[in-house]
Design a protein around this motif. Structure first.
Motif: not given
Lengths: 372, 372
Positions: A68-70, A97-102
Motif C-alpha cells: 500500500t505504500s512506497e 504512489f501510482l507513479k511508483r507502481l507504474f
C-alpha cells in the motif's frame, strides 16, 4: 505459538520490551494456508508486520505480496521480487504512489470510485483493475466500516468507466472483516462475485482475477473456524460456480494476521504494582502506544508468566502517563513481582507496526528465536 | 492559531503531510498561563510534543519540565536544564528510570503505591515524594481512569510508609481530567488537598509542594472556561486556604496541550475521493495512525481549506488500508479536489508524538513558521 523453555531461555538474553519472532512459524502458517486453499495464491498483507526478516522468509517461501505504500514497495524491491507477484489492493492510492507502481510495472490494483479511475488512467495508464465490492461482515470481530467498497448494484458503471479510460477491469476483491469467525462469509461473498462475474461477461468484460481479501482468523480467546473448513467452502464454491470464468483464473487471498500473529510473543517486564480499591494493578514496559494499540479496539491477548499458577486478577497499565494506556484488563496471573517478565502470546501482527515512541518509550525491538 | 496567508504560503514550500509550528505561539501560550496563574511554576508536560525546537523555546522562556522517560530526560540534558526545574510526576517509574533520575539529581517525583515507595527507596534514596490523589473529573472531555491516584482516605498510611523508608513526602498532586471544561475542578481538588495538608501536618509531615496537574483546555468545537477564570479560582483558594503551608510553598502546574495544541497546524493533502451511497468521502495523506490517533477517542479538530466556502459534508479517511483509519467525520468543506491541501487546526499536541509508520506511511515532519 506456546510459551516453552526455549522461548523463556531466549527471552532472558534481551532487555524488555521486545517481540520474539519464530520464523519457522511464519513459514508454517504460510504453508498451512497454501495447503488448505490449494490453487489459491497467497499475497502476504505487508501491513501486519513488515519486518525485513519476515518479508525475506516469505519471499523464500515463494509468497506473493500486497502493498500500500512506497516503503513496502522498496522493501520488496530489495528482495528482487517480480512485479507480477505484487498487488496493491488498497482502493485509494496517492498520485505519487501510482507513479511508483507504474514505474515498477506493478499493474494489478484495486479501485472503487470514479475519481480513482481518473487518477489511475493519468498516473498508471493501462493498469489492470480489481473492483472492491462490499460484502457481508456478519460474525467478524472487526466488521469493516464503509471506508472502502461499492455496493454490487453500483459496480457495472464503474467497470464500464474504467474500460472507457483504457484501463483493464480484470476482476473483483472483497473483505469479510478482520478476525472473521464465520466461515460462511467467504462463501456468501463468492455468491455475490459470481453474479457480478456473469453480469460483466454479458457486457464483454472478461474477468480472470478474484481476490478473497483478508480476515483469516487466528486463535485468541474465542473459538474460530478451522482453516480447513474455510478452505473447503471456498474451493467448493469456486469449482461449482466459477466454471465459466475465462481461464486461467488467478485466485488470490491476502492474509496478514493469519501468517504472523501466532508467530511471535511480546515480552514485557513488570515495572510497578499498586492496589487501588479492590483492584490489583500491574504496570509493564509495553503499553497501548508502544505495542498494544489493538487493545483499544477490544482486541485481547493470552498473557502468561513462567509459573502456570494463576491466582490473582490484574488490570495492567502501560508505561506512559496517559490514562488511555491500559492495554489489559481481567488478566489472571501468579502474584508477579516487579522485574518479572510477562509474555503476551500471538503478538506478531499489528503490534510493532502500530507502535510509536509516545512519552519517550521505545518501540519494542524485534528478535528472532532461531538466531544464536 | 488561525489559518492565514503566511501559513498558506509557507505550507506551499513543503511536501505533505507535515506539522507547521509557530514557536511564537508556544511562547505566547506559556506566558499567558504564567500571567493568569501568577506565582505558579509551569512545568511543561513533555509528552504533548517533545520536538527539540519546542523544548528549546520553552527552556528560553525559563519553563520547568515534567518528564516520564529517559528520552525526555536526555532531551532536557542537552539544554543543560537545572535538575531543580525537572519533576517526574508519573506515579509509576521503572527501576532503570529511577536510577537515571537519581544520577541526574532529579529528586521530586510522584508516587501512589507502597511498591513504588520500596522501589524509590532502593533506586533513588532520599527522594522528595509527591503523593498523587484521586479527585473529581466531572466536566472533563477525558475523565481519567483509575490508572493512577489514591483515594484521599488512604493517603496517610502511604505518607508514613514513605517516611519510614527515609524518603521525604513533600506534597500532593492530582489531575482534573484532560481538556477540563469545568473551572471548579481545580478548586474542588484544592479543598481535598487542604484537608490532607492539615492531616499530614498533625502527623508532623510538612508539605511545601503542590502540583495542580494537567487538564488546562484549549478551544476546539465546544466552549471552554477562560484561563483567567481558572486562574482566579485557584489563586483565591490558595491564598485563603493554604496560609498554614510551610513557606516557601512551591505551586506547580503541568500543562501540555494548553501550550502546544494551538501552536501548530497539520497540513495534509487529498489523495482520493469517492461517493459511497449518500456519503461523500475524502482520503488524505495523514490518518489515525500517522497523526490523528486522538480522533479514535472522540477528539475533534477544526478543519479548513483555502476557500472559506463550506458547501459539502465529508467523511475523511486516512491513507492506510485499515478500516479504523477514519480520522474525521461530518466535516463541511468546499468541494475539494485531489491534490488540494486540508489544514487541521490546533494539532500541535498529541499528534506527531502518537504517530507510527503503520502501513509504511511516514510520520509527518515538523516545520516552523519562522524559518526561512
Amino acid at each position: 505459538m506456546k510459551l516453552n523453555k526455549q522461548i523463556i531461555n531466549k527471552s532472558n538474553q534481551f532487555k524488555t520490551p521486545f517481540l520474539l519472532v519464530d520464523l519457522k512459524q511464519v513459514s508454517k502458517h504460510y504453508n498451512n494456508i497454501k495447503k488448505n486453499l490449494s490453487g489459491v495464491e497467497v499475497f502476504y498483507s505487508m501491513k501486519a508486520n513488515d519486518h525485513p526478516r519476515i518479508v525475506e522468509t516469505l519471499v523464500k517461501e515463494n509468497a506473493s505480496f500486497d502493498i500500500t505504500s512506497e516503503r513496502e514497495l522498496n522493501s520488496l524491491n530489495k528482495n528482487s521480487l517480480s512485479s507480477k507477484k505484487i498487488t496493491c489492493l488498497n482502493p485509494i492510492k496517492s498520485p505519487e504512489f501510482l507513479k511508483r507502481l507504474f514505474e515498477n510495472k506493478i499493474t494489478i490494483m484495486a479501485y472503487d470510485s470514479f475519481d480513482e479511475v481518473d487518477k489511475i488512467a493519468r498516473y498508471a495508464p493501462g493498469s489492470k483493475l480489481v473492483l472492491r465490492i462490499v460484502v457481508d461482515n456478519e460474525g467478524s470481530d472487526w466488521p469493516l466500516t464503509k471506508k472502502y467498497g461499492v455496493n454490487p448494484a453500483e459496480a457495472l458503471p464503474l467497470l464500464k468507466y474504467a474500460l472507457g479510460k483504457k484501463l483493464q477491469p480484470i476482476g473483483l476483491t472483497f473483505h469479510v472483516g478482520s478476525q472473521c469467525r464465520n466461515k460462511n462469509n467467504w462463501v456468501n461473498a463468492l455468491f455475490v462475485c459470481e453474479t457480478l462475474w456473469a453480469l460483466a461477461k454479458k457486457e464483454n468484460i472478461h474477468f480472470n482475477f478474484l481476490s478473497l481479501g483478508g480476515g483469516l482468523p487466528i486463535q485468541h480467546d474465542r473459538p474460530i473456524p478451522a482453516l480447513e473448513d474455510i478452505g473447503k467452502g471456498i474451493k467448493k464454491m469456486l469449482s461449482n460456480n466459477f466454471k465459466s470464468a475465462d481461464s486461467p483464473l488467478r485466485v488470490a487471498i491476502e492474509p496478514g494476521r493469519a501468517i504472523v500473529g501466532d508467530s511471535a510473543i511480546m515480552v514485557t517486564s513488570v515495572i510497578g504494582k499498586a492496589k487501588r480499591g479492590s483492584e490489583n494493578w500491574l504496570y509493564v514496559d509495553t503499553g497501548v502506544f508502544n505495542g498494544f494499540m489493538e487493545t483499544i479496539d477490544g482486541f485481547t491477548y493470552d498473557i502468561k508468566t513462567i509459573k502456570n499458577t494463576a491466582i490473582k486478577k490484574f488490570t495492567i497499565g502501560g508505561p506512559s502517563c496517559d490514562s488511555v494506556d491500559i492495554p489489559f484488563k481481567n488478566v489472571v496471573l501468579e502474584d508477579v513481582k516487579i522485574g518479572d517478565k510477562i509474555y503476551v502470546l500471538n503478538a506478531g501482527a499489528y503490534t510493532t507496526v502500530y507502535a510509536s515512541t509516545f512519552n519517550g518509550f521505545e518501540i519494542p525491538k524485534t528478535y528472532f528465536l532461531s538466531d544464536d
